[in-house]
Every structure is written in C-alpha cells, then in structure tokens.
Design a protein around this motif. Structure first.
Motif, short mmCIF file in Angstrom:
data_model
loop_
_atom_site.label_atom_id
_atom_site.label_comp_id
_atom_site.label_asym_id
_atom_site.label_seq_id
_atom_site.Cartn_x
_atom_site.Cartn_y
_atom_site.Cartn_z
N ARG A 77 -32.85 -11.30 21.10
CA ARG A 77 -32.19 -10.86 22.14
C ARG A 77 -30.55 -11.22 21.80
NH1 ARG A 77 -35.99 -10.60 27.20
NH2 ARG A 77 -37.32 -8.99 26.57
N ILE A 78 -30.65 -12.47 21.70
CA ILE A 78 -29.23 -13.08 21.39
C ILE A 78 -28.58 -12.81 20.25
CG2 ILE A 78 -27.81 -15.24 21.11
CD1 ILE A 78 -30.01 -16.73 23.01
N ALA A 79 -29.22 -12.50 19.19
CA ALA A 79 -28.75 -11.96 17.96
C ALA A 79 -28.00 -10.45 18.19
CB ALA A 79 -29.73 -11.83 17.03
N LEU A 80 -28.31 -9.71 19.06
CA LEU A 80 -28.10 -8.35 19.22
C LEU A 80 -26.61 -8.49 19.87
CD1 LEU A 80 -31.00 -6.77 20.50
CD2 LEU A 80 -30.08 -6.16 18.28
N VAL A 81 -26.17 -9.44 20.67
CA VAL A 81 -24.97 -9.53 21.45
C VAL A 81 -24.05 -10.72 20.68
CG1 VAL A 81 -25.46 -8.50 23.42
CG2 VAL A 81 -25.82 -11.06 23.22
N ALA A 82 -24.75 -11.60 19.98
CA ALA A 82 -24.02 -12.67 19.48
C ALA A 82 -24.51 -13.09 18.03
CB ALA A 82 -24.26 -14.10 20.25
N PRO A 83 -24.22 -12.01 17.25
CA PRO A 83 -25.05 -12.23 15.66
C PRO A 83 -24.40 -13.41 14.99
CG PRO A 83 -23.47 -10.37 15.88
CD PRO A 83 -23.48 -10.80 17.21
N GLU A 84 -23.25 -13.91 15.26
CA GLU A 84 -22.65 -15.33 14.49
C GLU A 84 -23.32 -16.55 15.09
OE1 GLU A 84 -20.58 -12.96 15.94
OE2 GLU A 84 -20.24 -11.81 14.13
N ALA A 85 -23.95 -16.46 16.19
CA ALA A 85 -24.33 -17.67 17.04
C ALA A 85 -25.29 -18.49 16.18
CB ALA A 85 -25.03 -17.25 18.37
N THR A 86 -25.08 -19.79 16.59
CA THR A 86 -26.19 -21.03 16.22
C THR A 86 -26.86 -21.55 17.27
OG1 THR A 86 -24.38 -22.61 16.13
CG2 THR A 86 -24.81 -21.42 14.08
#
Length: 161
Positions: A77-86
């Motif tokens: 889910r995080i990848a959908l709003v923050a695709p560059e996140a680590t």
C-alpha cells in the motif's frame, strides 16, 4: 562563511526497535500514516518529519514507528503513494534490514475498482479486486476484470477517505 545555529539543524531521534519509512514523497507522510491506520491512539511512538531537505530528491518526508514491523500488505500500500520510499527495520538502534518499496506487476486487495459496475464491487460476488500495474510514474492500475484504469490520485483518495 556564516555558521548555522542549532535551530536550523533537523534532529530526529534514533529509535530502539521498529520501522523507519524514509524517502516518502514530500507532503505524503500523512497519507502513509492513514494507510497504516495510525491515529496516534495505538500507543506506539511515531515521529513524523515533513518537507525536509534531501540531496537525492530535493524534499522528502520520514515516518518512524517504534515497536512495529510492517506487514507485506502494508508495504504494498505504501508503494502506491510513496514509490521511492525505503523501509528500514531497526533492532536495538541498528538497521538490520533496508529495502526499497516496489510495486509488483500485479496487485490484489489493496484498492477498490472505481467502476461501480465492476464485478469486484458486487456484494454477492466473492471476487477480490486485482490489478495490473500499467504505469509506475505516475502510478496507474488496470482492473483485470473490467479493464478500468485507476489513477494515482484516485488511489490516494481511497486511502485517505
């Protein structure tokens, strides 16, 4: 050369155990908290930094959640709003695992199809929404049942509704 005073430095305290979500798109940390269902009443200590300087992306947000490890479905889910996140897993103040979020080629049970006539939106049908990722920048998903396209802004709206 002018010296910076102590107030111009960003100080974010290290956490003993938990998860650090770094490199969130500036202004989207609150979306990440909402995706994770964090309201502040769970008892976990949460540190939030928004619009801080980043040499890599200009500005970014950071979320630190003490005593909580994220599930794979939460990372998707995080990848959908923050695709560059680590995602950094912390144990005893040490980063024990660091991964970059990635959108898989297909994704299930994360967002609802925006086509109200889609079979996945029918109460009597035991079919769960499943999407193909057709674009990662900006994020666009295609429903594998009705071929409806779900755009990034619609995805964020669903998480934050």
């Amino acid at each position: 050369m002018q010296e910076k005073d102590a107030t111009s430095k960003i100080r974010i305290v290290k956490i003993k155990d938990g998860t650090v979500i770094d490199h969130i798109r500036a202004g989207h940390a609150l979306d990440v908290l909402q995706i994770l269902g964090i309201t502040g009443q769970e008892g976990n200590i949460v540190t939030l930094a928004m619009n801080i300087s980043s040499s890599r992306v200009g500005h970014k947000d950071i979320v630190k959640i003490e005593d909580r490890i994220l599930k794979a479905s939460e990372v998707a889910r995080i990848a959908l709003v923050a695709p560059e996140a680590t995602i950094n897993l912390i144990e005893d103040y040490i980063v024990v695992d660091k991964t970059r979020v990635e959108l898989p080629d297909t994704i299930s049970d994360v967002v609802q199809c925006t086509n109200l006539r889609c079979v996945t939106n029918k109460e009597r049908e035991p079919i769960r929404a499943k999407y193909e990722v057709v674009s990662r920048q900006p994020i666009t998903l295609k429903c594998l049942y009705c071929w409806n396209l779900v755009e990034e802004e619609e995805i964020i709206t669903q998480f934050c509704a």
